[in-house]
Design a protein around this motif. Structure first.
Motif, PDB file in Angstrom:
ATOM      1  N   ASP A 227       0.718  -1.070   0.046  1.00  0.00           N
ATOM      2  CA  ASP A 227       0.136  -0.075  -0.065  1.00  0.00           C
ATOM      3  C   ASP A 227       0.444   1.596   0.222  1.00  0.00           C
ATOM      4  N   GLU A 228       2.436   1.204   0.455  1.00  0.00           N
ATOM      5  CA  GLU A 228       2.524   2.358   1.022  1.00  0.00           C
ATOM      6  C   GLU A 228       3.830   2.282  -0.410  1.00  0.00           C
ATOM      7  N   PHE A 229       4.202   1.542  -1.625  1.00  0.00           N
ATOM      8  CA  PHE A 229       5.179   1.798  -2.337  1.00  0.00           C
ATOM      9  C   PHE A 229       3.642   2.520  -3.970  1.00  0.00           C
ATOM     10  N   ILE A 230       2.127   1.787  -3.966  1.00  0.00           N
ATOM     11  CA  ILE A 230       1.305   2.256  -4.150  1.00  0.00           C
ATOM     12  C   ILE A 230       1.250   3.866  -4.145  1.00  0.00           C
ATOM     13  N   ARG A 231       1.339   4.376  -2.382  1.00  0.00           N
ATOM     14  CA  ARG A 231       0.301   5.582  -2.641  1.00  0.00           C
ATOM     15  C   ARG A 231       1.874   6.364  -2.459  1.00  0.00           C
ATOM     16  N   THR A 232       2.901   5.963  -2.392  1.00  0.00           N
ATOM     17  CA  THR A 232       4.350   6.834  -2.240  1.00  0.00           C
ATOM     18  C   THR A 232       4.467   6.663  -3.740  1.00  0.00           C
ATOM     19  N   ALA A 233       4.360   5.875  -5.137  1.00  0.00           N
ATOM     20  CA  ALA A 233       5.301   6.061  -6.234  1.00  0.00           C
ATOM     21  C   ALA A 233       3.755   6.071  -7.137  1.00  0.00           C
TER      22      ALA A 233
ATOM     23  N   ASP B  33      -7.747  -5.369  -7.996  1.00  0.00           N
ATOM     24  CA  ASP B  33      -8.183  -4.559  -9.317  1.00  0.00           C
ATOM     25  C   ASP B  33      -7.148  -3.952  -8.727  1.00  0.00           C
ATOM     26  N   ASP B  34      -5.999  -3.463  -8.354  1.00  0.00           N
ATOM     27  CA  ASP B  34      -5.403  -1.861  -8.525  1.00  0.00           C
ATOM     28  C   ASP B  34      -4.801  -1.894  -9.361  1.00  0.00           C
ATOM     29  N   GLU B  35      -4.586  -1.052 -10.709  1.00  0.00           N
ATOM     30  CA  GLU B  35      -4.351  -0.678 -11.772  1.00  0.00           C
ATOM     31  C   GLU B  35      -2.412  -0.491 -11.811  1.00  0.00           C
ATOM     32  N   HIS B  36      -2.359  -0.346 -10.450  1.00  0.00           N
ATOM     33  CA  HIS B  36      -0.891  -0.533 -10.097  1.00  0.00           C
ATOM     34  C   HIS B  36      -0.457  -1.310  -9.955  1.00  0.00           C
ATOM     35  N   ILE B  37      -0.721  -2.460  -9.761  1.00  0.00           N
ATOM     36  CA  ILE B  37      -0.491  -3.504  -9.348  1.00  0.00           C
ATOM     37  C   ILE B  37      -0.278  -5.036 -10.564  1.00  0.00           C
TER      38      ILE B  37
ATOM     39  N   TRP C 236      10.351   9.304  -2.743  1.00  0.00           N
ATOM     40  CA  TRP C 236      11.621   8.260  -2.694  1.00  0.00           C
ATOM     41  C   TRP C 236      11.967   8.215  -4.725  1.00  0.00           C
ATOM     42  N   LEU C 237      10.331   7.629  -5.310  1.00  0.00           N
ATOM     43  CA  LEU C 237      11.398   7.677  -6.350  1.00  0.00           C
ATOM     44  C   LEU C 237      11.132   8.515  -7.268  1.00  0.00           C
ATOM     45  N   ASP C 238      10.660  10.225  -6.961  1.00  0.00           N
ATOM     46  CA  ASP C 238      10.882  10.905  -7.730  1.00  0.00           C
ATOM     47  C   ASP C 238      12.282  11.604  -7.217  1.00  0.00           C
ATOM     48  N   GLU C 239      12.943  11.256  -6.558  1.00  0.00           N
ATOM     49  CA  GLU C 239      14.619  11.338  -5.613  1.00  0.00           C
ATOM     50  C   GLU C 239      15.062  10.517  -6.498  1.00  0.00           C
ATOM     51  N   VAL C 240      14.992   9.035  -6.460  1.00  0.00           N
ATOM     52  CA  VAL C 240      15.811   7.910  -7.399  1.00  0.00           C
ATOM     53  C   VAL C 240      16.011   8.450  -8.399  1.00  0.00           C
ATOM     54  N   LEU C 241      14.552   9.361  -9.446  1.00  0.00           N
ATOM     55  CA  LEU C 241      14.704   9.619 -11.169  1.00  0.00           C
ATOM     56  C   LEU C 241      15.230  10.770 -11.264  1.00  0.00           C
ATOM     57  N   ASN C 242      15.413  11.563 -10.660  1.00  0.00           N
ATOM     58  CA  ASN C 242      16.459  12.745 -10.534  1.00  0.00           C
ATOM     59  C   ASN C 242      17.785  12.619 -10.373  1.00  0.00           C
ATOM     60  N   VAL C 243      17.778  11.441  -9.227  1.00  0.00           N
ATOM     61  CA  VAL C 243      19.834  11.424  -9.400  1.00  0.00           C
ATOM     62  C   VAL C 243      19.738  10.495 -10.396  1.00  0.00           C
ATOM     63  N   GLN C 244      18.754   9.696 -11.414  1.00  0.00           N
ATOM     64  CA  GLN C 244      19.549   8.867 -12.249  1.00  0.00           C
ATOM     65  C   GLN C 244      19.739  10.192 -13.717  1.00  0.00           C
ATOM     66  N   ALA C 245      18.807  10.799 -13.567  1.00  0.00           N
ATOM     67  CA  ALA C 245      18.713  11.712 -14.611  1.00  0.00           C
ATOM     68  C   ALA C 245      19.938  12.306 -15.115  1.00  0.00           C
ATOM     69  N   VAL C 246      20.449  13.142 -13.614  1.00  0.00           N
ATOM     70  CA  VAL C 246      21.350  13.550 -13.068  1.00  0.00           C
ATOM     71  C   VAL C 246      22.783  12.962 -12.904  1.00  0.00           C
ATOM     72  N   THR C 247      23.142  12.061 -12.979  1.00  0.00           N
ATOM     73  CA  THR C 247      23.525  10.970 -12.769  1.00  0.00           C
ATOM     74  C   THR C 247      24.157  10.357 -14.209  1.00  0.00           C
TER      75      THR C 247
ATOM     76  N   LYS D  96      18.978  10.854  -0.278  1.00  0.00           N
ATOM     77  CA  LYS D  96      17.144  11.694  -0.010  1.00  0.00           C
ATOM     78  C   LYS D  96      16.333  10.782  -0.364  1.00  0.00           C
ATOM     79  N   ALA D  97      16.658   9.425  -0.857  1.00  0.00           N
ATOM     80  CA  ALA D  97      15.181   8.835  -1.445  1.00  0.00           C
ATOM     81  C   ALA D  97      15.373   7.186  -0.700  1.00  0.00           C
ATOM     82  N   LYS D  98      13.964   7.981   0.716  1.00  0.00           N
ATOM     83  CA  LYS D  98      14.921   7.345   2.357  1.00  0.00           C
ATOM     84  C   LYS D  98      13.379   5.238   2.230  1.00  0.00           C
TER      85      LYS D  98
END
Length: 202
Positions: A3-9, A30-34, A76-87, A152-154
């Protein structure tokens, strides 16, 4: 924690490789995110991670090594993607709130290109059963200059090893192969981490 992964990403899809009966997930079925991937009993954690990659590879460009004892924080995911884009790194480790990611990233996002080019076409090297796969992955990524840590991606790792969970059958099975996996790591490191296994990607 699902549930937390779905909520935060909410923009991501959770690929859940599970032995559990569908009824165990209730309305989440039935969740479209899974994307649920049922498997029979007896597969190791490594086999499940690789199977999840195999069946979902054509749908996504990057994959995060998840587990049922991870608890993600907001953003957390936004931070990961930001680091990936920068590096431009093909392997971006999260902050598991225990380990210094400058030394070792225990959970991480891998790009499809990195998996093919630097990791033998697998999410996890299949010689391992549960442990040490992160060590080899880190050393491979650093050798290719493809490693970055998103401090920063905890995503807290609430593992019994860190005193953040109680011992159960899953952890007991994991500890049962700890010495085996450590030996595999030593042998593979000595031989320069060969791709002596079949990849799971097309």
């Amino acid at each position: 924690c699902l549930d937390e992964f779905i909520r935060t990403a909410p923009a991501a899809t959770c690929v859940v490789v599970t032995e559990d009966a569908p009824s165990a997930f209730g309305s989440l079925l039935d969740d479209e995110h899974i994307l649920f991937v049922p498997v029979t009993e007896g597969m190791t954690a490594v086999q499940k991670w690789n199977h999840g990659l195999k069946v979902s590879q054509r749908r996504f460009d990057a994959f995060f090594l998840g587990a049922d004892d991870l608890w993600p924080a907001e953003g957390w995911l936004d931070e990961v993607l930001n680091v990936q884009a920068v590096t431009g790194a093909g392997c971006v480790a999260v902050n598991d709130c225990v380990t210094d990611g400058n030394a070792l990233g225990t959970h991480y996002l891998l790009t499809k290109d990195f998996i093919r080019r630097c990791h033998g076409g697998v999410m996890c090297v299949p010689h391992y059963r549960s442990w040490c796969l992160d060590v080899e992955l880190n050393e491979r990524a650093r050798a290719f200059k493809e490693y970055a840590w998103a401090a920063k991606a905890k995503v807290e790792h609430r593992h019994v090893h860190f005193g953040k969970a109680t011992m159960d059958d899953t952890y007991k099975r994991g500890y049962g192969v700890h010495a085996y996996d450590q030996l595999i790591l030593q042998v593979r490191r000595k031989h320069g981490y060969p791709n002596d296994f079949l990849g799971v990607m097309d």
